[in-house]
Design an enzyme around this catalytic site. Sequence first.
Site, PDB file in Angstrom:
ATOM      1  N   HIS A   1     -29.863 -28.967 -42.233  1.00 17.70           N
ATOM      2  CA  HIS A   1     -28.851 -28.164 -41.505  1.00 17.70           C
ATOM      3  C   HIS A   1     -28.929 -28.413 -39.995  1.00 17.70           C
ATOM      4  O   HIS A   1     -28.031 -27.987 -39.271  1.00 17.70           O
ATOM      5  CB  HIS A   1     -28.962 -26.670 -41.838  1.00 17.70           C
TER       6      HIS A   1
ATOM      7  N   ASP B   1     -21.027 -21.550 -36.664  1.00 12.06           N
ATOM      8  CA  ASP B   1     -22.346 -21.088 -37.118  1.00 12.06           C
ATOM      9  C   ASP B   1     -22.523 -19.684 -36.549  1.00 12.06           C
ATOM     10  O   ASP B   1     -22.419 -19.484 -35.322  1.00 12.06           O
ATOM     11  CB  ASP B   1     -23.402 -22.055 -36.555  1.00 12.06           C
TER      12      ASP B   1
ATOM     13  N   ASP C   1     -24.937 -18.058 -35.855  1.00 10.96           N
ATOM     14  CA  ASP C   1     -25.998 -17.915 -34.845  1.00 10.96           C
ATOM     15  C   ASP C   1     -25.511 -18.253 -33.430  1.00 10.96           C
ATOM     16  O   ASP C   1     -26.260 -18.111 -32.456  1.00 10.96           O
ATOM     17  CB  ASP C   1     -27.273 -18.670 -35.230  1.00 10.96           C
TER      18      ASP C   1
ATOM     19  N   ASP D   1     -27.066 -29.457 -34.003  1.00  7.27           N
ATOM     20  CA  ASP D   1     -27.168 -30.019 -35.363  1.00  7.27           C
ATOM     21  C   ASP D   1     -26.920 -31.512 -35.380  1.00  7.27           C
ATOM     22  O   ASP D   1     -26.233 -32.047 -36.258  1.00  7.27           O
ATOM     23  CB  ASP D   1     -26.193 -29.273 -36.304  1.00  7.27           C
TER      24      ASP D   1
ATOM     25  N   ASP E   1     -21.963 -23.018 -31.966  1.00  5.09           N
ATOM     26  CA  ASP E   1     -23.315 -22.964 -32.529  1.00  5.09           C
ATOM     27  C   ASP E   1     -24.325 -22.807 -31.387  1.00  5.09           C
ATOM     28  O   ASP E   1     -24.103 -23.302 -30.276  1.00  5.09           O
ATOM     29  CB  ASP E   1     -23.565 -24.310 -33.254  1.00  5.09           C
TER      30      ASP E   1
ATOM     31  N   GLU F   1     -24.276 -19.887 -42.256  1.00  6.13           N
ATOM     32  CA  GLU F   1     -25.587 -19.376 -41.825  1.00  6.13           C
ATOM     33  C   GLU F   1     -25.703 -17.854 -41.808  1.00  6.13           C
ATOM     34  O   GLU F   1     -26.618 -17.313 -41.180  1.00  6.13           O
ATOM     35  CB  GLU F   1     -26.002 -19.976 -40.465  1.00  6.13           C
TER      36      GLU F   1
ATOM     37  N   HIS G   1     -27.038 -24.301 -31.774  1.00  6.05           N
ATOM     38  CA  HIS G   1     -27.675 -25.615 -31.950  1.00  6.05           C
ATOM     39  C   HIS G   1     -26.599 -26.691 -32.049  1.00  6.05           C
ATOM     40  O   HIS G   1     -25.477 -26.394 -32.446  1.00  6.05           O
ATOM     41  CB  HIS G   1     -28.485 -25.626 -33.249  1.00  6.05           C
TER      42      HIS G   1
ATOM     43  N   HIS H   1     -25.733 -24.833 -42.665  1.00  3.34           N
ATOM     44  CA  HIS H   1     -24.811 -25.695 -41.926  1.00  3.34           C
ATOM     45  C   HIS H   1     -24.857 -27.165 -42.334  1.00  3.34           C
ATOM     46  O   HIS H   1     -24.061 -27.964 -41.836  1.00  3.34           O
ATOM     47  CB  HIS H   1     -25.019 -25.530 -40.418  1.00  3.34           C
TER      48      HIS H   1
HETATM   49  N1  LIG Z   1     -27.578 -24.983 -38.502  1.00  4.53           N
HETATM   50  C1  LIG Z   1     -28.635 -24.538 -37.846  1.00  4.53           C
HETATM   51  N2  LIG Z   1     -28.871 -23.267 -37.768  1.00  4.53           N
HETATM   52  N3  LIG Z   1     -29.450 -25.450 -37.317  1.00  4.53           N
HETATM   53  C2  LIG Z   1     -30.704 -25.175 -36.642  1.00  4.53           C
HETATM   54  C3  LIG Z   1     -31.377 -26.442 -36.261  1.00  4.53           C
HETATM   55  C4  LIG Z   1     -32.657 -26.228 -35.554  1.00  4.53           C
HETATM   56  C5  LIG Z   1     -33.381 -27.490 -35.125  1.00  4.53           C
HETATM   57  N4  LIG Z   1     -32.702 -28.162 -34.048  1.00  4.53           N
HETATM   58  C6  LIG Z   1     -33.574 -28.425 -36.290  1.00  4.53           C
HETATM   59  O1  LIG Z   1     -33.138 -29.548 -36.253  1.00  4.53           O
HETATM   60  O2  LIG Z   1     -34.193 -28.042 -37.265  1.00  4.53           O
HETATM   61 MN   LIG Z   2     -25.521 -24.910 -37.090  1.00  2.57          MN
HETATM   62 MN   LIG Z   3     -27.211 -22.786 -35.368  1.00  2.00          MN
END
Ligand SMILES: NC(=[NH2+])NCCC[C@H](N)C(=O)O
Ligand SMILES: [Mn+2]
Ligand SMILES: [Mn+2]
Length: 355
Positions: free
Chosen positions: A162, A253, A255, A149, A145, A298, A147, A122
């Site tokens: 990411h 994303d 996820d 990000d 998502d 992802e 998250h 991402h």
């Molecule tokens: N694009 C994603 N899957 N991001 C996950 C980020 C997880 C966590 N908040 C980090 O900064 O590492």
């Molecule tokens: Mn993401």
């Molecule tokens: Mn994510």
Amino acid sequence: MSLQRGFTELLQKRLGWFPKQRRLVHSVGIIGAPFSYGQKRRGVEGGPRAIRDAGLTERLSGLGCKVYDYGDLSFTTVPNDTPYNNIVHHPRTVGLANQSLTEAVSRAVGDGHLSIMLGGDHSLGIGSVHGHAQQRPDLCVIWVDAHCDLNTPLTSMSGNLHGQPVSFLIRELQDKIPSLPGFSWITPCISAKDLVYIGLRDVDPAEYYILKNFGIRYFSMKEVDQLGIRKVMERTFDHLIGKQKRPVHLSFDVDAIDPSLAPATGTPVIGGLTYREGMYIAEEIHNTGMLSAMDLVEVNPKLAASDEELNATVNIAVDVISFSLGQAREGSHGKCDELPTPSSTYATNEQTLRL
Ligand SMILES: NC(=[NH2+])NCCC[C@H](N)C(=O)O
Ligand SMILES: [Mn+2]
Ligand SMILES: [Mn+2]
């Protein structure tokens, strides 16, 4: 979809009967971005190939889209790419990849296509939104998502880029962003009010601070539970679009979807969107008529424990894209514009038999 196409093909073969010209829904440009240096788990660079192999182009063509495939970008791994601040990994490699993705997305949108970027991790959200904004500076972003990000290079605990792409894009955050090697070309291109998150359930402390203090609109899984996905989408569009229509960038994303359904991804978080919620989001975004670019990121084929897990994840990715481009669970117009009558059936059947 395949049922509908099967029906049309059957009619064509058996009856020599052709429906009217299908309505052209979209002209789409597909950009593969096989890139994994925004995080530490190799394999996510196999996303574009896996999504293509699952029949993306055929699905979109079947919807009436005119598909132009720009192929995969080739990325350079910058040598001696030492971490920034001893924390942030591969800054030059990630910066350079996003610079070329910016150009690719800008070109695809400039060529008149709806841009579909297949990740990759991402961190590619930086280049995709940036390139889109070069052509459509008035765009808004829907980030689906687990998250947000939103870490900055100074708040990231993982060091993975990411987990940081959105921080580079938001104007109001720029005095908090250090100059990172490989990132000098970036200019932030959206305001905090131009962004809505859906599906959040793993938010770091600094990210929560940013969400709250910069007034970013978000619908975490809690709000999805509380309001239901219908109200979430209504409020998303009220906030972003209102009366003034504007281009939409969807950054999806995989996820965001519950890991029981889409397990082949690097940072799975339990308690995600159901399949139906995911498809509802995509259908409603299509219905705005304003989708102008999207990302599907992802998907990591190497993290699938079995072929079933891989297929489940990849099929969901293809479904999210297809529903965003006009597939609808209720069926869709333009697939079958008229029914054959007994006389037209008879006539065309005769013709077919004589040939
Ligand atoms: N694009 C994603 N899957 N991001 C996950 C980020 C997880 C966590 N908040 C980090 O900064 O590492
Ligand atoms: Mn993401
Ligand atoms: Mn994510």
